[in-house]
Design a protein around this motif. Structure first.
Motif, PDB file in Angstrom:
ATOM      1  N   ALA A 152       0.847  -1.211   0.000  1.00 31.04           N
ATOM      2  CA  ALA A 152       0.000   0.000   0.000  1.00 31.04           C
ATOM      3  C   ALA A 152       0.870   1.244   0.000  1.00 31.04           C
ATOM      4  CB  ALA A 152      -0.924  -0.013   1.219  1.00 31.04           C
ATOM      5  N   ASP A 153       1.968   1.180   0.756  1.00 37.76           N
ATOM      6  CA  ASP A 153       2.874   2.335   0.836  1.00 37.76           C
ATOM      7  C   ASP A 153       3.517   2.627  -0.518  1.00 37.76           C
ATOM      8  OD1 ASP A 153       6.048   3.154   2.105  1.00 37.76           O
ATOM      9  OD2 ASP A 153       4.223   4.310   2.517  1.00 37.76           O
ATOM     10  N   ALA A 154       3.660   1.538  -1.320  1.00 37.85           N
ATOM     11  CA  ALA A 154       4.272   1.708  -2.651  1.00 37.85           C
ATOM     12  C   ALA A 154       3.214   1.968  -3.731  1.00 37.85           C
ATOM     13  CB  ALA A 154       5.085   0.462  -3.015  1.00 37.85           C
ATOM     14  N   GLY A 155       1.960   2.089  -3.291  1.00 36.01           N
ATOM     15  CA  GLY A 155       0.893   2.397  -4.250  1.00 36.01           C
ATOM     16  C   GLY A 155       0.418   1.204  -5.054  1.00 36.01           C
ATOM     17  N   VAL A 156       0.755  -0.017  -4.582  1.00 34.25           N
ATOM     18  CA  VAL A 156       0.329  -1.227  -5.290  1.00 34.25           C
ATOM     19  C   VAL A 156      -1.101  -1.564  -4.845  1.00 34.25           C
ATOM     20  CG1 VAL A 156       0.770  -3.716  -5.579  1.00 34.25           C
ATOM     21  CG2 VAL A 156       2.683  -2.092  -5.482  1.00 34.25           C
ATOM     22  N   ASP A 157      -1.925  -2.016  -5.788  1.00 30.54           N
ATOM     23  CA  ASP A 157      -3.303  -2.431  -5.489  1.00 30.54           C
ATOM     24  C   ASP A 157      -3.236  -3.731  -4.689  1.00 30.54           C
ATOM     25  OD1 ASP A 157      -6.313  -2.920  -7.509  1.00 30.54           O
ATOM     26  OD2 ASP A 157      -5.759  -3.767  -5.562  1.00 30.54           O
ATOM     27  N   VAL A 158      -3.488  -3.662  -3.383  1.00 32.71           N
ATOM     28  CA  VAL A 158      -3.354  -4.847  -2.528  1.00 32.71           C
ATOM     29  C   VAL A 158      -4.626  -5.041  -1.715  1.00 32.71           C
ATOM     30  CG1 VAL A 158      -2.173  -3.508  -0.712  1.00 32.71           C
ATOM     31  CG2 VAL A 158      -1.976  -6.009  -0.745  1.00 32.71           C
ATOM     32  N   THR A 159      -5.062  -6.283  -1.674  1.00 34.89           N
ATOM     33  CA  THR A 159      -6.254  -6.668  -0.919  1.00 34.89           C
ATOM     34  C   THR A 159      -5.875  -7.765   0.077  1.00 34.89           C
ATOM     35  OG1 THR A 159      -7.697  -6.175  -2.817  1.00 34.89           O
ATOM     36  CG2 THR A 159      -8.591  -7.616  -1.089  1.00 34.89           C
ATOM     37  N   VAL A 160      -6.174  -7.520   1.333  1.00 30.90           N
ATOM     38  CA  VAL A 160      -5.879  -8.530   2.353  1.00 30.90           C
ATOM     39  C   VAL A 160      -7.050  -9.505   2.439  1.00 30.90           C
ATOM     40  CG1 VAL A 160      -5.488  -8.925   4.819  1.00 30.90           C
ATOM     41  CG2 VAL A 160      -4.406  -6.981   3.667  1.00 30.90           C
ATOM     42  N   ILE A 161      -6.718 -10.789   2.443  1.00 25.79           N
ATOM     43  CA  ILE A 161      -7.754 -11.818   2.617  1.00 25.79           C
ATOM     44  C   ILE A 161      -7.345 -12.735   3.757  1.00 25.79           C
ATOM     45  CG2 ILE A 161      -8.500 -11.770   0.202  1.00 25.79           C
ATOM     46  CD1 ILE A 161      -6.858 -14.312  -0.275  1.00 25.79           C
ATOM     47  N   CYS A 162      -8.329 -13.386   4.363  1.00 28.68           N
ATOM     48  CA  CYS A 162      -7.995 -14.398   5.364  1.00 28.68           C
ATOM     49  C   CYS A 162      -7.357 -15.583   4.642  1.00 28.68           C
ATOM     50  CB  CYS A 162      -9.260 -14.848   6.091  1.00 28.68           C
ATOM     51  SG  CYS A 162     -10.051 -13.515   6.993  1.00 28.68           S
ATOM     52  N   ASP A 163      -6.517 -16.329   5.351  1.00 35.08           N
ATOM     53  CA  ASP A 163      -5.831 -17.458   4.721  1.00 35.08           C
ATOM     54  C   ASP A 163      -6.826 -18.438   4.110  1.00 35.08           C
ATOM     55  OD1 ASP A 163      -3.573 -17.441   7.532  1.00 35.08           O
ATOM     56  OD2 ASP A 163      -3.492 -16.327   5.645  1.00 35.08           O
ATOM     57  N   ASN A 164      -7.979 -18.589   4.763  1.00 37.93           N
ATOM     58  CA  ASN A 164      -8.942 -19.601   4.296  1.00 37.93           C
ATOM     59  C   ASN A 164      -9.725 -19.130   3.072  1.00 37.93           C
ATOM     60  OD1 ASN A 164     -10.602 -17.744   5.446  1.00 37.93           O
ATOM     61  ND2 ASN A 164     -11.195 -19.009   7.192  1.00 37.93           N
ATOM     62  N   MET A 165      -9.381 -17.939   2.541  1.00 38.51           N
ATOM     63  CA  MET A 165     -10.085 -17.432   1.364  1.00 38.51           C
ATOM     64  C   MET A 165      -9.299 -17.654   0.079  1.00 38.51           C
ATOM     65  SD  MET A 165     -11.411 -13.806   2.849  1.00 38.51           S
ATOM     66  CE  MET A 165     -12.400 -13.726   4.353  1.00 38.51           C
TER      67      MET A 165
END
Ligand SMILES: CSC[C@H]1O[C@H](OP(=O)(O)O)[C@H](O)[C@@H]1O
Length: 356
Positions: free
Chosen positions: A215-228
């Motif tokens: 996120a700090d580098a401006g990359v499109d990042v989505t956090v998911i739970c491991d089980n997803m």
């Protein structure tokens, strides 16, 4: 280099007073705090408590740590000085067992010490030899990361959806990372990647560190739970998986953060390329296969009691939170109903069991 800015994550460094400062990663993403480490005990604790973590970063930290700790050795006899350095090295090697970079870096340091000892130089010159080897290991790590970035990017295409597990980024190295390195280089070249970061229980390196970096580098990042992870793959949102590693055996078996195997199995099922980004310092030819890789066992309190304090996900990172997922019939052995056990082909079995 093209993505020097990524180094600003600044995992550790020797300051102008020749002190070793380590970014305390247990405080991220809420707080960026550098802590001085001066003794072998402090370095050992910083590694064990994952204040500094990630195979390459652990190696560089141990190298610098051995150097700064050697400054505490009050010994004018070169031979006795070397004995005490070797004792410190053996102590540091025991901080964490799985990442081979720890012992690899310490063996490099002891090799430099032995060469300087053979030259018959006094302890201060021996310390300088340790410092120069630590600086060399640090420089090499940064170059290795960039080379992995270049090599990894040849496997990726613009607009790809990528999944990663744990943190194998700038915070796991002293350069631009390993698994995240191709992502950073792609970011610099307009590849427009969409990254899904597994939170990575129990210590949440993905949610707390990967999301923070990207996120700090401006990359499109989505956090998911491991089980997803499997569900996101099933939706066709993942074109490739990139992970780091802590030790690769001679046969290619790769040890990485717990949960990586599950990701690899899901990727295999969905025909998604699964890439392990591995500095050669993480390859262990002396280890014949994965069964021989020492697996660190950590305190259960990390599962039962730790970490769930806000913020667990950096600002700027998205989250994806589906409450359910769908398991394909091809993965189901049988459906157990009150009217009996149904076996494939399920369409016919279901129609039959519902027939009045
Ligand atoms: C680039 S190696 C990163 C590697 O290290 C992590 O483990 P830990 O956070 O416990 O040091 C994880 O396995 C990463 O893939």
């Amino acid at each position: 280099m093209e993505i020097d800015a990524v180094y600003e994550a600044g995992t550790l460094y020797l300051d102008e007073r020749d002190e070793l400062l380590i970014l305390d990663q247990t405080l991220l993403p809420g707080e960026r705090r550098y802590i001085p480490v001066k003794t072998a005990q402090e370095v050992w604790q910083a590694i064990y408590q994952l204040k500094v973590r990630g195979a390459p970063a652990i190696g560089v930290a141990a190298a610098y740590g051995l150097y700064v700790a050697s400054k505490n050795i009050e010994e004018n006899d070169a031979g006795k000085f070397c004995d005490k350095v070797r004792e410190m090295s053996a102590y540091l090697a025991g901080a964490r067992p799985t990442a081979v970079n720890l012992t690899w870096a310490l063996e490099r340091m002891e090799g430099a010490l032995n060469l300087a000892r053979a030259a018959g130089v006094p302890p201060q010159a021996l310390r300088q030899a340790l410092k120069e080897e630590a600086l060399a290991i640090h420089r090499e790590d940064r170059q290795v990361c960039f080379s992995i970035a270049q090599n990894g990017l040849t496997l990726l295409k613009k607009g790809m959806g990528l999944l990663t597990h744990c943190n194998a980024g700038a915070l796991a190295t002293t350069g631009c990372g390993t698994a995240l390195a191709p992502i950073y280089l792609g970011q610099a070249r307009g590849y427009g990647f969409r990254v899904f970061a597994d939170e990575t229980r129990p210590l949440l390196q993905g949610a707390r560190l990967t999301a923070y970096e990207l996120a700090d580098a401006g990359v499109d990042v989505t956090v998911i739970c491991d089980n997803m992870a499997a569900s996101v793959m099933a939706q066709g949102r993942i074109d490739a998986v990139l992970v780091g590693c802590d030790r690769v055996a001679a046969n290619g078996d790769a040890a990485n953060k717990i949960g990586t195997l599950s990701v690899a199995l899901a990727a295999k099922h969905y025909g998604i390329p699964f890439y392990v980004c591995a500095p050669t310092s993480t390859l262990d030819p002396a280890c014949p296969d994965g069964a021989q890789i020492p697996i660190e066992q950590r305190d259960g309190a990390e599962i039962a009691q730790m970490w769930y304090r806000a913020p667990m996900v950096a600002e700027g990172a998205k989250t994806y939170n589906p409450a359910f997922d769908v398991t394909g019939h091809e993965l189901i052995t049988a459906l157990i109903t009150e009217k009996g056990v149904l076996y494939p082909p399920f369409d016919r079995a279901i129609a039959a069991v519902l027939r009045p």
